[in-house]
Design an enzyme around this catalytic site. Structure first.
Site, PDB file in Angstrom:
ATOM      1  N   CYS A   2       0.916  -1.075   0.035  1.00 43.58           N
ATOM      2  CA  CYS A   2       0.029   0.101   0.145  1.00 43.58           C
ATOM      3  C   CYS A   2       0.874   1.176   0.020  1.00 43.58           C
ATOM      4  CB  CYS A   2      -0.904  -0.058   1.279  1.00 43.58           C
ATOM      5  SG  CYS A   2      -1.956  -1.172   1.325  1.00 43.58           S
ATOM      6  N   GLY A  28      -0.754   0.590  -5.122  1.00 43.59           N
ATOM      7  CA  GLY A  28      -2.042   0.238  -4.726  1.00 43.59           C
ATOM      8  C   GLY A  28      -2.937   0.585  -5.766  1.00 43.59           C
ATOM      9  N   ASN A 102       0.626   0.682   5.915  1.00 49.39           N
ATOM     10  CA  ASN A 102       1.272  -0.233   4.985  1.00 49.39           C
ATOM     11  C   ASN A 102       2.157  -1.356   5.591  1.00 49.39           C
ATOM     12  OD1 ASN A 102       4.190   0.214   2.742  1.00 49.39           O
ATOM     13  ND2 ASN A 102       2.548  -1.139   2.499  1.00 49.39           N
ATOM     14  N   GLY A 103       1.798  -2.556   5.093  1.00 48.20           N
ATOM     15  CA  GLY A 103       2.188  -3.579   5.901  1.00 48.20           C
ATOM     16  C   GLY A 103       1.374  -4.699   6.236  1.00 48.20           C
ATOM     17  N   TYR A 244      10.914  -5.299  -7.257  1.00 49.31           N
ATOM     18  CA  TYR A 244       9.698  -5.155  -8.200  1.00 49.31           C
ATOM     19  C   TYR A 244       8.715  -3.797  -7.514  1.00 49.31           C
ATOM     20  CZ  TYR A 244       4.746  -5.705  -9.792  1.00 49.31           C
ATOM     21  OH  TYR A 244       3.653  -5.249 -10.298  1.00 49.31           O
TER      22      TYR A 244
HETATM   23  P1  AMP Z   1       3.605 -14.274 -13.115  1.00 46.47           P
HETATM   24  O1  AMP Z   1       4.916 -14.813 -13.270  1.00 46.47           O
HETATM   25  O2  AMP Z   1       2.454 -14.190 -14.208  1.00 46.47           O
HETATM   26  O3  AMP Z   1       2.655 -14.748 -11.749  1.00 46.47           O
HETATM   27  O4  AMP Z   1       3.828 -12.802 -12.915  1.00 46.47           O
HETATM   28  C1  AMP Z   1       5.049 -12.036 -12.778  1.00 46.47           C
HETATM   29  C2  AMP Z   1       5.032 -10.790 -13.237  1.00 46.47           C
HETATM   30  O5  AMP Z   1       3.969 -10.054 -12.242  1.00 46.47           O
HETATM   31  C3  AMP Z   1       6.403 -10.085 -13.136  1.00 46.47           C
HETATM   32  O6  AMP Z   1       6.566  -9.473 -14.830  1.00 46.47           O
HETATM   33  C4  AMP Z   1       6.248  -9.072 -12.091  1.00 46.47           C
HETATM   34  O7  AMP Z   1       6.602  -7.868 -12.854  1.00 46.47           O
HETATM   35  C5  AMP Z   1       4.663  -8.916 -11.747  1.00 46.47           C
HETATM   36  N1  AMP Z   1       4.728  -9.135 -10.244  1.00 46.47           N
HETATM   37  C6  AMP Z   1       5.800  -9.868  -9.416  1.00 46.47           C
HETATM   38  N2  AMP Z   1       4.967  -9.702  -8.151  1.00 46.47           N
HETATM   39  C7  AMP Z   1       3.763  -9.023  -8.349  1.00 46.47           C
HETATM   40  C8  AMP Z   1       2.929  -8.611  -7.186  1.00 46.47           C
HETATM   41  N3  AMP Z   1       2.959  -9.053  -6.005  1.00 46.47           N
HETATM   42  N4  AMP Z   1       1.682  -8.072  -7.615  1.00 46.47           N
HETATM   43  C9  AMP Z   1       1.670  -7.605  -8.822  1.00 46.47           C
HETATM   44  N5  AMP Z   1       2.645  -7.936 -10.026  1.00 46.47           N
HETATM   45  C10 AMP Z   1       3.854  -8.687  -9.539  1.00 46.47           C
END
Ligand code: AMP
Length: 473
Positions: A2, A28, A102-103, A244
């Site tokens: 968040c 978020g 956030n957390g 990320y």
């Molecule tokens: P997937 O392997 O299809 O589950 O999705 C991986 C992709 O989602 C990667 O390209 C990341 O940039 C993105 N990603 C990784 N962790 C998250 C997260 N917690 N929430 C949203 N996107 C994520």
């Protein structure tokens, strides 16, 4: 996952809160909210959707006051219910209180059960309300907000960066391990706290420093003060923020995220070099890594996947089928850049494997001969309990597969994940000072059924140190 912000500024805060939340939108996209205090009354507005959709100029013009807090939500604990949208607002003994977090706490159920046993009710399913309950309980007992925060921090287990507005005074505190980011800025006529430095930049405010792990900050119209409430034997900054979650231009705990990602790109080439015609990123999360890889390898960086910038993160889609469809709408391959080419495709992480598999399929359909996948994080093996929305072990593609099985499943020509050592070196902290739970299955806090390496936390009885207006940067 968040984003939070708190501002006290004599020039008014609603527009500044709006732009700060806008800068934190990546943290978020489910809901957004702002509360302000005008000296007598609390003004509040929140709703589901993106910051720009929730707030209109007329809504913002009704959010009067020189103090306020804001929140963008990505649900971790607590379902997607309207009552869970933050900030949470309370009226308590003629005080106006607003709280955003956030957390993720790992002892929510325990504390909540205790309160329920004592006949107290909850109106949300968030762990944030548990924090509010403890604070109100203690404020009710002692009448002192600082003491209440101290007692609250002793009770909470998990990750928390919290901003609370109490009758127009902002209190901000960060968990003793500093798991989630939190920083302090100087606005034109006051001070602010925010999840990431990008929110400070967006207001043309001056970045002062991070909120220290275990620290409590107090901001009112007179200035800003700080006190150290807890000291832990180590830190546990979330490694996934660097991989990320945070924006690449954010500086978190002294480290520029972009530099970490670019360096990892270099290291990805050093660890597993490959000959190819071009390096391509999965935009935007893979871009800084891909630029580093291209620099390190001398292979040209060629954009071969175009992103539709008007789409949210595909994780938001609730079902696997919808997520797969969404990838195609979000990313479009450029056949002229891919036909008969051998391409190094760089992304930050593989979680479920859905995205990578679909992207590789699309690149092959567009004519790519070879797709060498390079990933800026080690394999994600375990869930996150501390605030990042990660699926269960069953859904994590790497939880029970070795790298070659993952490669086969996503149909890449070759696959390499960065090593944990290289990642830690790029971030620049000691490995013990990072939370690597999702990569190693070992967490910095005790979590039921999981391995942990917790450390001792000492709680101090100090009072606010800096004098008004002489806040050290
Ligand atoms: P997937 O392997 O299809 O589950 O999705 C991986 C992709 O989602 C990667 O390209 C990341 O940039 C993105 N990603 C990784 N962790 C998250 C997260 N917690 N929430 C949203 N996107 C994520």
């Amino acid at each position: 996952m968040c984003g939070i912000v708190g501002i006290v500024d004599a020039g008014g805060v609603s527009i500044q809160l709006y732009y700060a939340l806008y800068a934190l939108q990546h943290r978020g996209q489910e809901s957004a909210g702002i509360s302000t205090f005008d000296g007598t009354n609390l003004h509040k507005f929140k709703g589901n959707g993106l910051v720009a959709d929730v707030f209109s100029p007329s809504v913002l013009s009704d959010l009067h006051g020189t103090a306020g807090i804001g929140h963008v939500r990505y649900p971790t604990t607590g379902a997607n219910l309207p009552e869970n949208i933050q900030p949470l607002n309370f009226q308590f003994k003629e005080h106006f209180i607003s709280l955003a977090h956030n957390g993720n706490l790992v002892n929510t159920c325990e504390i909540r059960a205790e309160y329920e046993q004592a006949g107290q009710i909850f109106t949300t399913t968030t762990d944030t309300e548990v924090i509010a309950k403890i604070l109100m309980d203690e404020i009710g007992r002692s009448g002192c907000v600082e003491d209440a925060v101290r007692i609250c921090m002793r009770r909470l287990l998990g990750s928390y960066s919290v901003v609370m507005m109490f009758d127009g005074i902002i209190y901000a505190f960060r968990d003793p391990l500093g798991i989630k980011p939190f920083c302090i800025g100087k606005t034109e006529n006051g001070y602010m706290v925010a999840s990431e430095s990008v929110a400070v930049d967006a207001l043309s405010a001056k970045f002062l420093r991070d909120v220290k792990p275990g620290e409590l900050i107090r901001i009112d119209s007179e200035g800003i003060r700080c006190t150290q409430v807890a000291v832990a034997g180590k830190r546990a900054h979330c490694i996934f923020e660097y991989i990320y979650f945070a924006r690449a231009d954010a500086i978190i705990d002294g480290v520029l995220v972009y530099d970490v990602r670019r360096q990892i790109g270099h290291k990805l080439f050093e660890e597993d070099p490959v000959r190819a015609d071009s390096v391509c990123s999965v935009p935007d999360s893979g871009t800084a890594y891909a630029i580093g890889y291209a620099e390190g390898s001398g292979i040209p960086f060629v954009e071969s996947l175009m992103k539709n910038r008007y789409m949210g993160r595909t994780f938001i889609m609730p079902t696997q089928k919808e997520r797969e469809k969404a990838v195609r709408i979000k990313l479009n391959p450029i056949p002229a850049h891919l036909k008969n080419k051998s391409v190094v495709l760089v992304d930050d992480s593989i979680v479920r494997g859905t995205t990578s598999k679909r992207i590789i399929e699309m690149m092959r359909e567009a004519g790519a001969r070879e797709v060498h996948m390079r990933i800026g994080s080690p394999a994600i093996k375990a869930p996150c309990y501390l605030g990042v929305d990660m699926p269960t072990r069953e859904e994590l593609i790497a939880s029970d597969k070795i790298e070659d099985e993952v490669r086969h499943s996503i149909t890449a020509t070759t696959l390499h994940h960065i090593s944990l050592d290289a990642l830690v070196e790029a971030i620049g902290f000691e490995r013990e000072d990072l939370c690597t739970g999702c990569l190693t299955g070992c967490y910095p806090l005790p979590i039921d059924g999981e391995q942990a390496r917790p450390c001792k936390v000492d709680f101090l009885d100090s009072t606010f140190q800096s004098r008004l207006g002489s806040f050290e940067a």
